[in-house]
Design an enzyme around this catalytic site. Structure first.
Site, PDB file in Angstrom:
ATOM      1  N   ASP A 192       0.868  -1.159   0.000  1.00 50.91           N
ATOM      2  CA  ASP A 192       0.000   0.000   0.000  1.00 50.91           C
ATOM      3  C   ASP A 192       0.916   1.224   0.000  1.00 50.91           C
ATOM      4  OD1 ASP A 192      -2.280   1.606   0.464  1.00 50.91           O
ATOM      5  OD2 ASP A 192      -1.718   1.703   2.577  1.00 50.91           O
ATOM      6  N   ASP A 252      -1.521  -0.413   5.919  1.00 51.31           N
ATOM      7  CA  ASP A 252      -1.759   0.113   7.254  1.00 51.31           C
ATOM      8  C   ASP A 252      -3.223   0.366   7.543  1.00 51.31           C
ATOM      9  OD1 ASP A 252      -1.971   2.262   5.496  1.00 51.31           O
ATOM     10  OD2 ASP A 252      -1.708   3.656   7.159  1.00 51.31           O
ATOM     11  N   ASP A 270      -6.745  -2.013   3.481  1.00 48.95           N
ATOM     12  CA  ASP A 270      -5.779  -3.029   3.087  1.00 48.95           C
ATOM     13  C   ASP A 270      -6.100  -4.391   3.682  1.00 48.95           C
ATOM     14  OD1 ASP A 270      -4.228  -1.042   1.804  1.00 48.95           O
ATOM     15  OD2 ASP A 270      -3.481  -0.431   3.762  1.00 48.95           O
TER      16      ASP A 270
END
Lengths: 1270, 333
Positions: free
Chosen positions: A451, A913, A917
């Protein structure tokens, strides 16, 4: 304070009023008054839309049709009652455990060849440990739930009074008050906020990972309920859709009567109905920000809330090694069945009446009791013998392996958790292995899906550079140029040296210097800058402002040449935005306000403007106030009337404000993406375009986010004209409104004058670039999956070296028309064309050194991942060095992960985080959550959590590598160990007519896995290191051993099985032959069963423990104690066991002391057999080491070899070449830069040579000799 | 800042938790390899020679008598001979002493193809009953030799005791009887702890089927050394058991007459019976296999050592030669 009275008084008098003065709804021209989603009123009350909420009357929800779940959320798997049956069921789903259960049941019958205890105890132990682990994990979940459930929120209890209640007792219909920075306890309907117009700001990071604030707005009709006491009389009814998981929809109606006419509330006719939209719904787990408080009504609670409905049960993951281990177990099962079958057939044959039965008179088989030796029924007795054999040879199936693996993995996880190198001082957190199942998986990762926001970046913007009037400010040389130049310096020295020896002119090196001159100077400057900045840091480190340039700071720009444009530039910065100044809470008395705005970039600009002397300090409904620096360095306060605000949108890619200054001039200030602005420049406004373009390219390569500033002076007349059309467009309602507004804006945003550009840094987290570099060298591929727009994603790609300027970038995206038509076929064709074109390029140019990069848009990705073109897409993606997917939804992230995993067969690791995700984290083989930020969803779903991205390097390359080695070695050894032991039992059957007699005492069997061989394996599994951690990091190539899976290949597995079989044969044959009929002691005594058993067993224990000593390459005192202690333990056990009275010790009474101990034979047999059984492995090891060494062997030798072979040069050289050639990462870019510089040099030289050779003088010189010859 | 540190979960440093414990990291260098092979060779060959010499010094006389002791008339029906109580079972064997045998000389009987280690056989006894006079009823594991027909417990019960070997030997040389000492042939621990000195045989061999030998009911079990020896079940189907000891030397080339009472029925299952006289040394009885095994292993190791020495001479590999690293080798592949 005294200098700014107006601002501060405002702050101190009425905080609420100050903010309330800004009617937020008016700022957002485009978003206000969007028509609510059309819905059919008659839907309510029907399936799907049956929910009714009685606001402020939770009591009404106590009875059936309106009884909804309370707000307690539970994520636990078990409760007190279900724990036992459910977890037992889970345990016995494992084949091996089921087998052991069967064995345990059989063991209480007369079939059991040894005591039931020795069969039941291990099973209870294994299952018990696993269940305990489950229980503890669930307990942790329970505690976490408890924490969440008992958070406090203010709830209305009637009469307008609010009290603190814990979240879990909240019911549908409750009115709650949520304060700033608190989370919403459930899905709430927004009634009112501290702002007058009822808006509030919500951070939804936990839901979708986006960090920018979202605006929620209440209905006009509930605006009035903005004080606690007013809720006494609040009453309303919500009819809405049933609970669902869609975060972005909410279909409902609010039925609400005027509060003053409470008499009529019950009368439906006076109650009016208002449609509700998602912008009135505050979702659980999002956070209230920038708003002092809100009031809301609980609509969905507990399991009905959208976020809970969205959460998936985290799948239980098993590592590949463990899955393969299952197959190994199947092989062992097969072996078990085979030898059991042999045993049963053999037994039946010997028992069968026809064959031999009658003759064994001393066995009295005809009088047999349990039927297992019934001569009349050979089939039945054969079957019974088969069952008995299954139990007897059960030692082939390493039940203790499961226990040992659990223990080892737990300890490994502990070591990972306690690694100080992976501790982050700033957040006070360290890497945490949340499940210990996947430790060894860390050593085999081939692909990382990452990410962006919060993972690679800190989600913190910094103002870095700007280009005004074609001059670039903020001269910070980027790291890559610096590193390249430094390395070039070394090159230059050696180059010169070479040239000298070859007696060449030193000219070349001088040229080289010329080429590098600028760069090197810059390097020197930057070093100086750094030193200076270090000094500066103490005095003024402003968050969001990382800019150093003497020419602009401290009002120095006033002495520049074109001050007017400078000022306009700063005005754009200070005026063209949607931000507002807020009082600086932390430093009271500080004259610098803080800013809050829609995007973090705008905040950065405002801070920068303030630093340059244009402080935006006040905003009213219609005006903006700026403290400016005059050309005479005087500070003046100016008011700008805000005429219009043309909002930013993803299609416009620009925003403008139209203001009238104090003199009455009208200006349009515009900022936006470069190509958009360049298109709209007037002919006179292009003065700086060329220079600015070059600067923009430089900034972009550094990974900075750029924006171009321009302005235009608007004539009054023109404005009046335009203003009316704009107002008209604004007034239209309907779907075409937005397009209309865009078109109207287009009219005025033209003939702009370019001022310059700014570059903002989306700050990377510490060490991200270096970490990516190392990971790439270790052969890992990194994909970036982000919800951001393409430009941002590409920026970050550059910043963290995933992209470089000499890369060939393929962009997959849908053209606008295809998108608007929305025809699947057309879109698919388009994407397929793009994919194939790109694929052709990669094939054709594969030989070239140019790396490829693939940038995919979310929409395009959706098409590309459809079944029919997915393969082509993935093929292309695999060919590219780096892949960036932008604008992907959380669901797509998970989908990509799943597909990549499935189609490439590679081990994937997903790191992120945010809650967005979670899907990806759960779908990947290993999920890693970043725990630094707030919001624990990602961490909760992850297998490993870490505070910083950079720890990934150590986690994978050191711990992953170790764990993989450890677990592989451990399992292989376990297989070997159990084969050796199990087969000696089988061979004995060949000598006892397959009757199922056991060579060893029951207690030996029990002790075998419990004490005598378990601890060394565990020490192997926890402490083994092939090379130390720093060498792991120095030689990333070592990591590829895991990726290739060479340590747990079938070749190795069968090798170890073969070794086990060989060893068992050697042990048994030698023992039986040496200890055959003749006496084994000087006293003439002969061997009986217990003697043969104890001697064989001694040899087995010695062999197994010495074997593990051969496997281990890293002996700390712990290994020594465990290995040699285990052997010692056997003798001690034997002593104690033999010392017990015969009631307990039976055949083994005084065995060591009286019988075997004093016999020299016992000891020399042990020595001989142990040596012989280890010899095959030893020879194999020697041959492998000498002729086919693995990398770790050679490195070990290089490092620890007795002769010091580690001359630094060789070490460094190998260190260098062990890195996998890679196209991404910091060092790859440095290499690229060096190549580029050399290329430049070469071109320059060629040019000089050419020009010389073409010059008439030269020509005459060269031609002349020829002429002479003629 | 301090507060922050208190809150943070900073792992405490220890060499164990940081995996930095001092460690011995042995590397298998050619030196190590050759040294270990040579050490094993140098150790094993002399050891093997010693063992062979010891085995060589043992004098062993083996005489198989199960076939020879059947009268010619019964040669085809040995079973009916052995089961006929009226036939005289005594048979005379002549043994030659090849070398001088120094006392103590051990007299064994050797049975072959006799599965004392059969599961059913091994289990068929009652340790408790043998040990404890009060536990004579503890016969549940002894079926079918647990009770007599009139339901009295058999002591000692079970198939092992029931099938007690009952051939007897009388030795004489030059007409003079050689005394066979039947005391001290059982393990001391057996006599003291496993067979009760107050447990007397009862109802033994009184059933319909007579198995093997009978016991004197006046002698406690702890003194019945033949029984004790028999009840130490052998590990393998070919086994010897001590019959007695001869405490006088036997001269070389002496002829010994053995008068064998051939009672035990091995004919039914094709077993063999042998009479063995043997001396012992520190490795026990005759055992060439041990010495040979030691010598071969030692030889093999020496051979390996020589091979490796040659290999390292002709194709030396530098320790830690980087050309063996995978990334340096890859181009070749």
């Amino acid at each position: 304070m005294a200098t700014h009275p107006s601002a501060t008084t405002n702050v101190h008098t009425t905080k609420k009023k100050k903010k309330a003065k800004v009617k937020w709804s008016n700022l957002y021209t485009f978003s206000c008054l969007r028509p609510p989603p059309p819905l059919n009123q008659s839907d309510f009350g029907h399936p799907g839309f049956s929910r009714v909420v009685f606001c402020n009357n939770p009591g009404a929800h106590k009875t059936k049709p309106y009884k909804y779940p309370i707000n307690e959320v539970s994520t636990t798997k078990y409760n007190v009652i279900t724990f036992l049956p459910k977890s037992l069921f889970e345990q016995f789903r494992r084949v091996a455990n089921l087998y052991f259960l069967l064995v345990a049941v059989l063991s209480v019958t007369s079939l059991a060849p040894f005591t039931p205890l020795s069969l039941i105890a291990p099973l209870v132990f294994v299952v018990g440990i696993s269940m305990l682990k489950e229980g503890v994990e669930d307990w942790h979940r329970f505690l976490q739930d408890l924490e969440v459930n008992s958070r406090k929120v203010k709830v209305h209890i009637g009469n307008g009074s609010f009290v603190d209640r814990s979240w879990k007792v909240l019911r549908v219909g409750d009115v709650v008050k949520v304060n700033k920075n608190e989370y919403f306890p459930c899905d709430l309907l927004l009634l009112s906020s501290s702002y007058e117009d009822g808006v509030c700001y919500v951070e939804t990071m936990n839901l979708d990972g986006e960090t920018n604030l979202k605006i929620k707005r209440c209905l006009e009709c509930t605006l009035g309920f903005d004080e606690e006491v007013k809720f006494d009389k609040f009453e309303a009814k919500i009819r809405c859709e049933d609970p669902n998981s869609s975060l972005y929809t909410f279909v409902a109606n609010l039925e609400f009567g005027d509060k003053d006419k409470d008499v009529d509330v019950d009368d439906n006719k006076l109650v009016s109905s208002y449609p509700l939209s998602p912008s009135q719904l505050l979702l659980r787990d999002s956070k209230l920000q920038n708003t002092d408080y809100v009031y809301g009504v609980a609509v969905f609670t507990g399991v009905d809330t959208k976020v809970v409905r969205n959460s998936m049960k985290s799948p239980s993951k098993r590592s590949r090694v463990e899955k393969k281990m299952d197959h190994v177990i199947y092989v062992l099962f097969f072996m078990l069945l085979l030898i059991s079958l042999i045993t049963s057939i053999g037994s039946a044959r010997y028992t069968d009446k026809k064959q031999t039965a009658k003759e064994w008179w001393y066995l009295q088989l005809l009088e047999d009791t349990d039927g297992s030796f019934d001569p009349d029924k050979p089939l039945i007795s054969g079957f019974l013998q088969f069952l008995r054999a299954l139990i007897l040879y059960g030692y082939l199936i390493p039940i203790s392996l499961y226990v040992s693996i659990e223990v080892v993995k737990f300890l490994q996880a502990m070591l990972i958790n306690n690694d100080l190198h992976m501790f982050d001082e700033t957040s006070g957190k360290s890497v945490e292995a949340r499940t210990s199942n996947l430790n060894e998986e860390l050593g085999q990762v081939e692909m990382i899906l990452s990410d962006k926001t919060g993972t690679l970046t800190c989600n913190q913007m910094e103002f870095r550079k700007c280009s005004i009037e074609g001059i670039s400010y903020g001269g910070d040389v980027n790291k890559i140029v610096r590193a390249a130049s430094q390395r070039m310096n070394i090159d230059i020295e050696s180059y010169r040296f070479n040239l000298d020896t070859e007696d060449s002119t030193p000219r070349d090196s001088i040229e080289m210097h010329e080429i590098c001159h600028d760069e090197i100077n810059e390097v020197k400057n930057s070093v100086l800058d750094d030193a200076k900045s270090m000094r500066d840091v103490g005095s003024s480190s402003i968050k969001g402002f990382n800019f150093r340039d003497e020419r602009l700071m401290n009002k120095m720009w006033v002495h520049g040449s074109n001050v007017w444009d400078m000022m306009m530039f700063f005005r754009v910065m200070a005026l063209c935005h949607t931000g507002i100044p807020v009082e600086n809470g932390e430093e009271i008395g500080s004259h610098k306000p803080k800013y809050e705005a829609e995007s973090p970039e705008e905040v950065t600009f405002l801070i920068a403007a303030q630093e340059f002397g244009f402080q935006f300090y006040k905003r009213t409904q219609s005006s903006m106030f700026v403290k400016e620096i005059d050309s005479s360095t005087m500070e003046v306060e100016r008011e700008y009337k805000l005429l219009n605000l043309l909002e930013f949108s993803s299609s416009r890619k620009r925003m403008s404000v139209i203001v009238r200054d104090e003199v009455g001039q009208i200006f349009l200030f515009c900022k936006g993406a470069d190509n958009i602005i360049f298109d709209r420049l007037g002919d006179s406004g292009r003065t700086y375009q060329h220079a600015t373009t070059i600067h923009l390219a430089n900034y972009a390569e550094d990974g900075l986010r750029t924006m171009v500033f321009a302005y235009r002076k608007v004539k009054d007349l023109e404005y009046e004209e335009w203003s009316s059309t704009f107002a008209k467009a604004k007034a239209t309602i309907g779907p075409e409104r937005e397009e209309l507004l865009e078109n109207v804006s287009e009219i005025i945003e033209k003939d702009l004058v370019l001022l310059g550009a700014v570059a903002v840094d989306d700050k990377l987290q510490d060490g991200v670039a270096e970490c990516i570099d190392k990971l790439a060298q270790a052969g890992l591929k990194i994909w970036l999956l982000t919800g951001d727009k393409k430009e941002t994603a590409v920026n970050i790609g550059f910043a963290c070296s995933l992209l470089r300027h000499d890369m060939k970038q393929f962009h997959l995206s849908l053209s606008r028309e295809a998108e608007s038509k929305n025809q699947l076929k057309a879109m698919k064709d388009e994407i397929l064309d793009q994919i194939e074109a790109s694929y052709q390029v990669t094939i054709n140019e594969k030989t070239k050194d140019d790396p490829f990069a693939l940038v995919v848009d979310g929409k395009a990705l959706e098409i590309a991942l459809r079944n029919d073109i997915r393969d082509q897409f993935l093929q292309l993606a695999v060919n590219c060095s780096s892949v960036i997917c932008c604008r992907v939804s959380p669901k797509q992230k998970a989908l990509i992960t799943r597909l990549v995993k499935k189609f490439t067969g590679k081990m994937t690791l997903a790191i992120g985080d945010g809650a967005n995700d979670v899907g990806m984290i759960q779908a990947a083989d290993i999920g890693v959550g970043i725990s630094g930020m707030e919001g624990m969803q990602a961490v909760m779903a992850s297998d490993f959590s870490m505070p910083q991205f950079r720890f990934l390097e150590r986690l994978l390359i050191v711990h992953g590598h170790w764990c993989y080695k450890r677990i592989s070695k451990m399992i292989l050894y376990f297989v070997y160990k159990n084969i050796v032991f199990g087969l000696t039992l089988f061979y004995y059957e060949l000598y006892s007519k397959f009757s199922g007699d056991v060579l060893y005492d029951g207690w030996y069997m029990l002790m075998f896995n419990l004490f005598l061989t378990s601890l060394p394996v565990i020490s192997l599994g926890v402490l083994e290191q092939d090379v130390s951690s720093d060498i792991c990091l120095q030689f990333p190539a070592l990591y590829q051993q895991g990726q290739k899976g060479i340590l747990f290949s079938w070749k190795r597995i069968f090798g170890w099985m073969g070794n086990g079989i060989l060893t068992s044969v050697v042990i048994f044959i030698l023992n039986v032959n040496i200890l055959s009929s003749s006496a084994f002691r000087e006293g003439g005594e002969v061997i009986d069963i217990s003697h043969l058993g104890v001697i064989t067993y001694t040899v087995v224990i010695w062999t197994l423990n010495c074997q593990i000593a051969l496997i281990i390459t890293h002996f700390t005192w712990i290994q020594h104690i465990f290995i040699w202690g285990s052997i010692l333990c056997w003798y001690i056990f034997l002593l104690f066991y033999g010392a017990l009275p015969p009631v307990y010790s039976n055949r083994e009474y005084k065995l060591l002391v009286e019988a075997v101990g004093p016999a020299p034979m016992y000891w020399i047999v042990t020595l001989l057999v142990v040596v012989v059984s280890l010899l095959p492995y030893f020879i194999y090891m020697v041959i492998q080491r000498s002729f086919y060494p693995l990398d770790d062997h050679v490195i070990q030798e290089m490092k620890y070899g007795r002769k010091v072979v580690v001359d630094d040069e060789m070490w460094l050289k190998e260190e260098e070449s062990s890195r996998k050639p890679t196209h991404i990462g910091f060092s790859a870019r440095v290499d690229g830069k060096i190549l580029y510089l050399k290329d430049q040099l070469y071109k320059k030289r060629m040019f000089i040579i050419k020009s010389i050779s073409n010059s008439p003088i030269r020509r005459s010189i060269t031609i002349n000799p020829l002429e002479n010859r003629d | 800042m301090d507060q922050k540190n208190k809150k943070s979960k900073k792992p405490t440093y220890s060499k164990f938790s940081q995996q930095e414990l001092p460690a011995w990291k042995p590397i298998l260098t050619p030196g190590w390899v050759i040294t270990s092979f040579i050490t094993i060779g140098a150790l094993f060959i002399p050891a093997g020679l010693l063992a062979l010499a010891a085995s060589d010094s043992v004098v062993e006389i083996v005489d198989r008598y199960d076939e020879g002791c059947i009268p010619d008339a019964y040669s085809q029906k040995a079973e009916s001979y052995i089961q006929n109580p009226n036939e005289k079972k005594t048979c005379v064997r002549t043994l030659r002493v090849p070398k001088k045998m120094v006392a103590p000389i051990f007299v064994y009987y050797q049975l072959e193809n006799f599965y004392q280690n059969h599961r059913r056989f091994v289990k068929s006894k009652s340790d408790k009953q043998l040990r404890d006079a009060n536990a004579q009823d503890d016969t549940h594991s002894c079926f079918p030799e647990d009770h007599t027909a009139d339901n009295k417990p058999i002591v000692p019960c079970g198939l092992i005791a029931w099938s007690l070997f009952n051939d007897t030997y009388k030795l004489s040389a030059r007409g003079k009887a050689i005394d066979i000492d039947k005391k001290g042939i059982a393990w001391k621990s057996d006599k003291e702890a496993k067979f009760g000195s107050d447990v007397y045989p009862k109802n033994f061999q009184k059933g319909a089927l007579i198995g093997g030998g009978k016991l004197d009911e006046r002698i406690p079990l702890s003194e019945q050394e033949d029984l004790i020896v028999w009840m130490r079940t052998a590990a393998l189907p070919t086994f010897r058991k001590l019959y007695g000891k001869i405490n006088t030397d036997l001269d070389a080339h002496e002829t010994i007459t053995a008068e064998v009472e051939n009672n035990y029925n091995t004919y039914k299952f094709g077993g063999r019976k042998k009479l063995v006289l043997s001396t012992t040394t520190w490795i026990g009885g005759k055992n060439d296999f041990l010495g040979i095994a030691y010598i071969s292993v030692g030889g093999l190791c020496l051979f390996m050592a020589i091979n490796f020495i040659l290999l390292y001479v002709f194709r030396p590999r530098r320790l830690g030669d980087p050309s063996y690293l995978s990334w340096n080798r890859q181009p070749l592949v």
